[in-house]
Design a protein around this motif. Structure first.
Motif, PDB file in Angstrom:
ATOM      1  N   UNK A  66       0.869  -1.174   0.000  1.00 45.83           N
ATOM      2  CA  UNK A  66       0.000   0.000   0.000  1.00 45.83           C
ATOM      3  C   UNK A  66       0.904   1.220   0.000  1.00 45.83           C
ATOM      4  N   UNK A  67       0.594   2.212  -0.845  1.00 43.88           N
ATOM      5  CA  UNK A  67       1.468   3.369  -1.004  1.00 43.88           C
ATOM      6  C   UNK A  67       0.638   4.628  -1.220  1.00 43.88           C
ATOM      7  N   UNK A  68       0.927   5.650  -0.435  1.00 48.52           N
ATOM      8  CA  UNK A  68       0.217   6.926  -0.557  1.00 48.52           C
ATOM      9  C   UNK A  68       1.184   8.083  -0.791  1.00 48.52           C
ATOM     10  N   UNK A  69       2.347   7.788  -1.361  1.00 52.04           N
ATOM     11  CA  UNK A  69       3.324   8.863  -1.592  1.00 52.04           C
ATOM     12  C   UNK A  69       2.799   9.903  -2.578  1.00 52.04           C
ATOM     13  N   UNK A  70       1.852   9.536  -3.438  1.00 54.28           N
ATOM     14  CA  UNK A  70       1.310  10.475  -4.423  1.00 54.28           C
ATOM     15  C   UNK A  70       0.471  11.586  -3.788  1.00 54.28           C
ATOM     16  N   UNK A  71      -0.133  11.318  -2.626  1.00 53.37           N
ATOM     17  CA  UNK A  71      -0.963  12.361  -2.017  1.00 53.37           C
ATOM     18  C   UNK A  71      -0.568  12.703  -0.572  1.00 53.37           C
ATOM     19  N   UNK A  72       0.376  11.955   0.006  1.00 57.25           N
ATOM     20  CA  UNK A  72       0.893  12.283   1.329  1.00 57.25           C
ATOM     21  C   UNK A  72       0.014  11.903   2.504  1.00 57.25           C
ATOM     22  N   UNK A  73      -1.099  11.197   2.267  1.00 62.15           N
ATOM     23  CA  UNK A  73      -1.947  10.822   3.405  1.00 62.15           C
ATOM     24  C   UNK A  73      -1.362   9.604   4.126  1.00 62.15           C
ATOM     25  N   UNK A  74      -1.771   9.424   5.349  1.00 57.29           N
ATOM     26  CA  UNK A  74      -1.304   8.322   6.182  1.00 57.29           C
ATOM     27  C   UNK A  74      -1.753   6.996   5.553  1.00 57.29           C
ATOM     28  N   UNK A  75      -0.805   6.130   5.214  1.00 56.64           N
ATOM     29  CA  UNK A  75      -1.119   4.865   4.547  1.00 56.64           C
ATOM     30  C   UNK A  75      -1.995   3.970   5.418  1.00 56.64           C
ATOM     31  N   UNK A  76      -1.948   4.167   6.735  1.00 63.91           N
ATOM     32  CA  UNK A  76      -2.755   3.333   7.637  1.00 63.91           C
ATOM     33  C   UNK A  76      -4.255   3.546   7.466  1.00 63.91           C
ATOM     34  N   UNK A 121       8.446   6.818   5.216  1.00 62.65           N
ATOM     35  CA  UNK A 121       7.780   7.902   5.930  1.00 62.65           C
ATOM     36  C   UNK A 121       8.063   9.227   5.240  1.00 62.65           C
ATOM     37  N   UNK A 122       7.133  10.170   5.358  1.00 61.81           N
ATOM     38  CA  UNK A 122       7.368  11.541   4.924  1.00 61.81           C
ATOM     39  C   UNK A 122       8.340  12.185   5.916  1.00 61.81           C
ATOM     40  N   UNK A 123       8.935  13.290   5.527  1.00 64.41           N
ATOM     41  CA  UNK A 123       9.862  14.004   6.419  1.00 64.41           C
ATOM     42  C   UNK A 123       9.184  14.378   7.736  1.00 64.41           C
ATOM     43  N   UNK A 124       7.869  14.587   7.696  1.00 61.03           N
ATOM     44  CA  UNK A 124       7.119  14.958   8.898  1.00 61.03           C
ATOM     45  C   UNK A 124       6.782  13.750   9.774  1.00 61.03           C
ATOM     46  N   UNK A 125       7.108  12.539   9.309  1.00 56.94           N
ATOM     47  CA  UNK A 125       6.837  11.336  10.100  1.00 56.94           C
ATOM     48  C   UNK A 125       5.568  10.604   9.728  1.00 56.94           C
ATOM     49  N   UNK A 126       4.841  11.074   8.720  1.00 54.89           N
ATOM     50  CA  UNK A 126       3.609  10.409   8.292  1.00 54.89           C
ATOM     51  C   UNK A 126       3.976   9.131   7.527  1.00 54.89           C
TER      52      UNK A 126
END
Length: 170
Positions: A66-76, A121-126
């Motif tokens: 599962x990958x949400x790097x395209x929109x930055x939302x929490x993958x969980x 993870x995003x730089x912000x930890x998401x």
């Protein structure tokens, strides 16, 4: 990015329970599916005590990404939908029966195990990417395949380096 004609995502659909009928799509179809049949052996009675099969269980195991790097939302937000299939119903204490379907391949069973590894993870930890390993189990009709009639689909297989179509045909 365009989706090829005829492309199907694998889905999980609860057949009974509170979430009944609400399909959950995977982000990336599994690379492989592992199907295992296990027999539980029991001893008979009497002088010879022959063993017999008291129960057969079919298990389907797969790895999902599962990958949400395209929109930055929490993958969980997406993986939690799969994890919820582990939760038993409050009144019966039984987890829901779920159907996994990908093209003509179908498997109905209950989730036996769920393991999630968050690996980006995003730089912000998401959390943005997760690998999920699931095993489903069923105890009825384990020796027959759940299939859905469909047109056979030709598959283009790339030739090895140095091969050409004329030598491959002979």
């Amino acid at each position: 990015m365009s989706v090829p004609a005829g492309f199907r995502r694998a889905t999980f659909t609860p057949l009974i329970g509170e979430q009944q009928g609400t399909a959950v799509d995977v982000h990336f179809n599994p690379v492989s599916l592992q199907y295992q049949i296990t027999n539980t052996m029991s001893e008979g009675e009497g002088a010879k005590k022959k063993q017999y099969v008291s129960q057969s269980t079919g298990k389907l195991t797969m790895d999902l990404i599962f990958d949400t790097t395209h929109n930055g939302e929490d993958v969980r937000m997406h993986t939690d939908k799969i994890a919820k299939f582990m939760e038993p119903e409050a009144d019966t204490k039984v987890p829901p029966v779920v159907e996994f379907q990908w093209g003509t391949y179908r498997f109905r069973g209950m989730f036996e195990s769920y393991k999630e590894t968050i690996d980006f993870f995003a730089a912000s930890g998401v959390p943005l990417r997760a690998a999920v390993n699931v095993t489903m189990a069923r105890q009825d009709a384990v020796f027959s395949s759940d299939t859905e009639e469909d047109e056979p689909e030709p598959v283009d297989v790339p030739l090895a380096l140095g091969d050409d179509a004329t030598s491959a045909a002979s």
